[in-house]
Design a protein around this motif. Structure first.
Motif, PDB file in Angstrom:
ATOM      1  N   ASN A 246       0.843  -1.195   0.000  1.00 18.38           N
ATOM      2  CA  ASN A 246       0.000   0.000   0.000  1.00 18.38           C
ATOM      3  C   ASN A 246       0.880   1.248   0.000  1.00 18.38           C
ATOM      4  O   ASN A 246       2.065   1.186   0.327  1.00 18.38           O
ATOM      5  CB  ASN A 246      -0.974  -0.003   1.195  1.00 18.38           C
ATOM      6  CG  ASN A 246      -0.247   0.109   2.540  1.00 18.38           C
ATOM      7  OD1 ASN A 246       0.500   1.050   2.782  1.00 18.38           O
ATOM      8  ND2 ASN A 246      -0.478  -0.866   3.414  1.00 18.38           N
ATOM      9  N   VAL A 247       0.321   2.377  -0.346  1.00 15.06           N
ATOM     10  CA  VAL A 247       1.117   3.571  -0.608  1.00 15.06           C
ATOM     11  C   VAL A 247       1.821   4.089   0.642  1.00 15.06           C
ATOM     12  O   VAL A 247       2.952   4.582   0.571  1.00 15.06           O
ATOM     13  CB  VAL A 247       0.252   4.669  -1.265  1.00 15.06           C
ATOM     14  CG1 VAL A 247      -0.799   5.190  -0.293  1.00 15.06           C
ATOM     15  CG2 VAL A 247       1.130   5.791  -1.792  1.00 15.06           C
ATOM     16  N   ASN A 248       1.199   3.965   1.820  1.00  9.66           N
ATOM     17  CA  ASN A 248       1.851   4.442   3.048  1.00  9.66           C
ATOM     18  C   ASN A 248       3.093   3.622   3.358  1.00  9.66           C
ATOM     19  O   ASN A 248       4.147   4.162   3.721  1.00  9.66           O
ATOM     20  CB  ASN A 248       0.868   4.388   4.227  1.00  9.66           C
ATOM     21  CG  ASN A 248      -0.241   5.415   4.099  1.00  9.66           C
ATOM     22  OD1 ASN A 248      -0.032   6.480   3.511  1.00  9.66           O
ATOM     23  ND2 ASN A 248      -1.406   5.103   4.633  1.00  9.66           N
ATOM     24  N   THR A 264       7.271  -1.848 -10.504  1.00  5.15           N
ATOM     25  CA  THR A 264       5.877  -1.905 -10.058  1.00  5.15           C
ATOM     26  C   THR A 264       4.969  -2.063 -11.266  1.00  5.15           C
ATOM     27  O   THR A 264       5.403  -1.907 -12.414  1.00  5.15           O
ATOM     28  CB  THR A 264       5.495  -0.646  -9.241  1.00  5.15           C
ATOM     29  OG1 THR A 264       4.242  -0.860  -8.599  1.00  5.15           O
ATOM     30  CG2 THR A 264       5.425   0.593 -10.122  1.00  5.15           C
ATOM     31  N   ARG A 268      -0.277   0.864 -11.105  1.00  9.10           N
ATOM     32  CA  ARG A 268      -0.123   1.313  -9.710  1.00  9.10           C
ATOM     33  C   ARG A 268       0.341   2.770  -9.660  1.00  9.10           C
ATOM     34  O   ARG A 268       1.467   3.090  -9.301  1.00  9.10           O
ATOM     35  CB  ARG A 268       0.861   0.412  -8.964  1.00  9.10           C
ATOM     36  CG  ARG A 268       0.399  -1.007  -8.725  1.00  9.10           C
ATOM     37  CD  ARG A 268      -0.873  -1.076  -7.867  1.00  9.10           C
ATOM     38  NE  ARG A 268      -0.750  -0.382  -6.586  1.00  9.10           N
ATOM     39  CZ  ARG A 268      -0.321  -0.961  -5.472  1.00  9.10           C
ATOM     40  NH1 ARG A 268       0.008  -2.247  -5.471  1.00  9.10           N
ATOM     41  NH2 ARG A 268      -0.263  -0.264  -4.353  1.00  9.10           N
ATOM     42  N   THR A 269      -0.583   3.679  -9.995  1.00  6.39           N
ATOM     43  CA  THR A 269      -0.251   5.108 -10.038  1.00  6.39           C
ATOM     44  C   THR A 269       0.205   5.617  -8.684  1.00  6.39           C
ATOM     45  O   THR A 269       1.124   6.443  -8.588  1.00  6.39           O
ATOM     46  CB  THR A 269      -1.480   5.915 -10.524  1.00  6.39           C
ATOM     47  OG1 THR A 269      -1.850   5.437 -11.815  1.00  6.39           O
ATOM     48  CG2 THR A 269      -1.160   7.395 -10.603  1.00  6.39           C
ATOM     49  N   ASP A 270      -0.420   5.147  -7.602  1.00 11.55           N
ATOM     50  CA  ASP A 270      -0.052   5.609  -6.263  1.00 11.55           C
ATOM     51  C   ASP A 270       1.392   5.250  -5.923  1.00 11.55           C
ATOM     52  O   ASP A 270       2.154   6.071  -5.391  1.00 11.55           O
ATOM     53  CB  ASP A 270      -1.008   5.033  -5.209  1.00 11.55           C
ATOM     54  CG  ASP A 270      -1.129   3.503  -5.283  1.00 11.55           C
ATOM     55  OD1 ASP A 270      -0.679   2.914  -6.294  1.00 11.55           O
ATOM     56  OD2 ASP A 270      -1.653   2.901  -4.323  1.00 11.55           O
ATOM     57  N   ILE A 271       1.801   4.010  -6.247  1.00 13.09           N
ATOM     58  CA  ILE A 271       3.165   3.560  -5.980  1.00 13.09           C
ATOM     59  C   ILE A 271       4.154   4.322  -6.864  1.00 13.09           C
ATOM     60  O   ILE A 271       5.234   4.732  -6.415  1.00 13.09           O
ATOM     61  CB  ILE A 271       3.292   2.044  -6.233  1.00 13.09           C
ATOM     62  CG1 ILE A 271       2.394   1.252  -5.286  1.00 13.09           C
ATOM     63  CG2 ILE A 271       4.747   1.595  -6.096  1.00 13.09           C
ATOM     64  CD1 ILE A 271       2.787   1.324  -3.837  1.00 13.09           C
ATOM     65  N   GLN A 272       3.787   4.522  -8.111  1.00 18.91           N
ATOM     66  CA  GLN A 272       4.665   5.242  -9.038  1.00 18.91           C
ATOM     67  C   GLN A 272       4.929   6.661  -8.536  1.00 18.91           C
ATOM     68  O   GLN A 272       6.074   7.132  -8.546  1.00 18.91           O
ATOM     69  CB  GLN A 272       4.038   5.280 -10.429  1.00 18.91           C
ATOM     70  CG  GLN A 272       3.885   3.911 -11.070  1.00 18.91           C
ATOM     71  CD  GLN A 272       2.883   3.921 -12.217  1.00 18.91           C
ATOM     72  OE1 GLN A 272       2.615   4.955 -12.816  1.00 18.91           O
ATOM     73  NE2 GLN A 272       2.305   2.756 -12.518  1.00 18.91           N
ATOM     74  N   LEU A 273       3.891   7.340  -8.072  1.00 23.79           N
ATOM     75  CA  LEU A 273       4.049   8.702  -7.576  1.00 23.79           C
ATOM     76  C   LEU A 273       4.918   8.730  -6.322  1.00 23.79           C
ATOM     77  O   LEU A 273       5.782   9.604  -6.163  1.00 23.79           O
ATOM     78  CB  LEU A 273       2.673   9.304  -7.286  1.00 23.79           C
ATOM     79  CG  LEU A 273       2.636  10.809  -7.002  1.00 23.79           C
ATOM     80  CD1 LEU A 273       3.224  11.587  -8.168  1.00 23.79           C
ATOM     81  CD2 LEU A 273       1.213  11.266  -6.704  1.00 23.79           C
ATOM     82  N   ALA A 274       4.711   7.770  -5.421  1.00 23.37           N
ATOM     83  CA  ALA A 274       5.528   7.685  -4.209  1.00 23.37           C
ATOM     84  C   ALA A 274       6.997   7.487  -4.568  1.00 23.37           C
ATOM     85  O   ALA A 274       7.892   8.097  -3.971  1.00 23.37           O
ATOM     86  CB  ALA A 274       5.038   6.541  -3.325  1.00 23.37           C
TER      87      ALA A 274
END
Length: 363
Positions: A246-248, A264, A268-274
């Motif tokens: 998960n992103v957190n 990734t 998985r846009t959230d992971i990519q941004l992180a």
């Protein structure tokens, strides 16, 4: 052993021990001291084809260019080691007397020392009578071994090498020593080896830069499509992270990394941004799924290449891991790093004394 040696053969007990890097750093030091150096690699193991469809040994080409060696100071490859060559030998269709070819090896006029690079291990090339001990005997050459430090068991392979090479073993260089192990290698392992007649000519601590790979190399190995910032493929990757949480958790995970390649899913846009907001050198998106416009725009701004592969995550990670395990030296920043490390940690004057050579001048 003769007082003055025309040849020094550099070998290792296992493949990918860093021979080419050590030779490059050593040759640079010798040139700085005014010695004229020649280089050769009898067995070619890093082969490619040039524009004339002729086999080229990439390490030899790179070494000659980096050290600015004239053509007559680059000795010819005797054997391209590939599957076809091996089977020709096994099947009896190659009856070449490679020991006779070795006898033609000679130091070019005016050269003080010829550095010869052995194959991956001490015994590689034995099928062709070109294993390190056989080359050393044919050329009456001393041998220096380069061994990567994986654990204290490095003493086993060095003792075995001493038993195999005898008095021809002039010394060893142990590299890639974890920083928390350097003191114990200096205080315990080095004296032990000395007591057993194995002189340690250098102890090199681990350098993450030398273990890194360029994004361009990852593109090549993965057969990846570059989606953005193809102008930044020279970025160096030191570690690999997998974004599958998960992103957190991902943010905390990525913040612990440095100069990462992050693998990734393309969705998985959230992971990519992180990943883009941490120390990431490239994103590797699996499943051949395109990223969103927002991700591409952010990566463009941050100058981070995004690669797309038509592979699953496990296969991608395996290929990247293998690439890290077979790191090449062919980036200028690595050349500078190895020259600095060898200058600091390699006993070049002791080597010259053992070879019976005197520096012409010290720069």
């Amino acid at each position: 052993m003769p007082k003055s040696a025309n040849f020094l053969l550099i070998g290792s007990s296992e493949a990918y021990s860093g021979k080419s890097a050590m030779i490059l750093g050593m040759a640079h030091q010798l040139q700085q001291k005014g010695l004229k150096i020649a280089y050769g690699k009898p067995i070619g193991t890093c082969l490619s084809e040039d524009s004339l469809d002729q086999l080229v040994e990439e390490d030899v080409k790179f070494m000659a260019q980096t050290l600015k060696l004239p053509d007559d100071c680059v000795l010819p490859m005797l054997l391209p080691l590939d599957e076809a060559t091996i089977f020709r030998r096994i099947n009896g269709t190659d009856s070449t007397h490679y020991q006779q070819l070795l006898q033609r090896y000679a130091a070019p006029a005016g050269v003080d020392l010829v550095l010869l690079e052995g194959a991956g291990t001490l015994e590689e090339g034995k099928l062709f009578d070109l294993a390190v001990p056989q080359i050393a005997q044919a050329l009456d050459s001393p041998v220096m071994l380069v061994n990567r430090f994986r654990s204290a068991l490095v003493v086993d392979s060095l003792l075995a090498a001493k038993a195999r090479l005898g008095d021809r073993l002039m010394g060893v260089l142990i590299n890639d020593i974890p920083h928390d192990q350097v003191a114990i290698v200096e205080s315990q392992i080095q004296p032990f080896l000395q007591r057993h007649g194995i002189e340690v000519l250098g102890l090199l601590p681990r350098n993450d830069l030398l273990r890194s790979v360029s994004v361009a190399e990852l593109v090549h190995q993965l057969g990846a499509e570059v989606l953005c910032r193809s102008d930044r493929l020279d970025l160096m990757v030191e570690s690999l992270k997998i974004g599958a949480m998960n992103v957190n958790s991902a943010l905390e995970y990525f913040r612990k990394g440095r100069n990462m390649a992050v693998v990734t899913g393309g969705d998985r846009t959230d992971i990519q941004l992180a990943a883009l907001e941490t120390s990431t050198q490239c994103l590797i998106l699996t499943g051949h799924l395109p990223p969103s416009r927002a991700i591409l725009s952010r990566a463009e701004d941050l100058e981070i290449p995004i690669l797309s592969v038509d592979l699953d995550t496990l296969t991608t990670v395996e290929i990247v891991d293998r690439t890290f395990g077979q790191v090449r030296l062919h980036e200028p920043i690595k050349v500078q790093a190895i020259q600095q490390m060898m200058t600091k940690h390699f006993k070049v004057d002791r080597l010259l004394t053992k070879l019976g050579l005197d520096p012409v001048a010290t720069v």
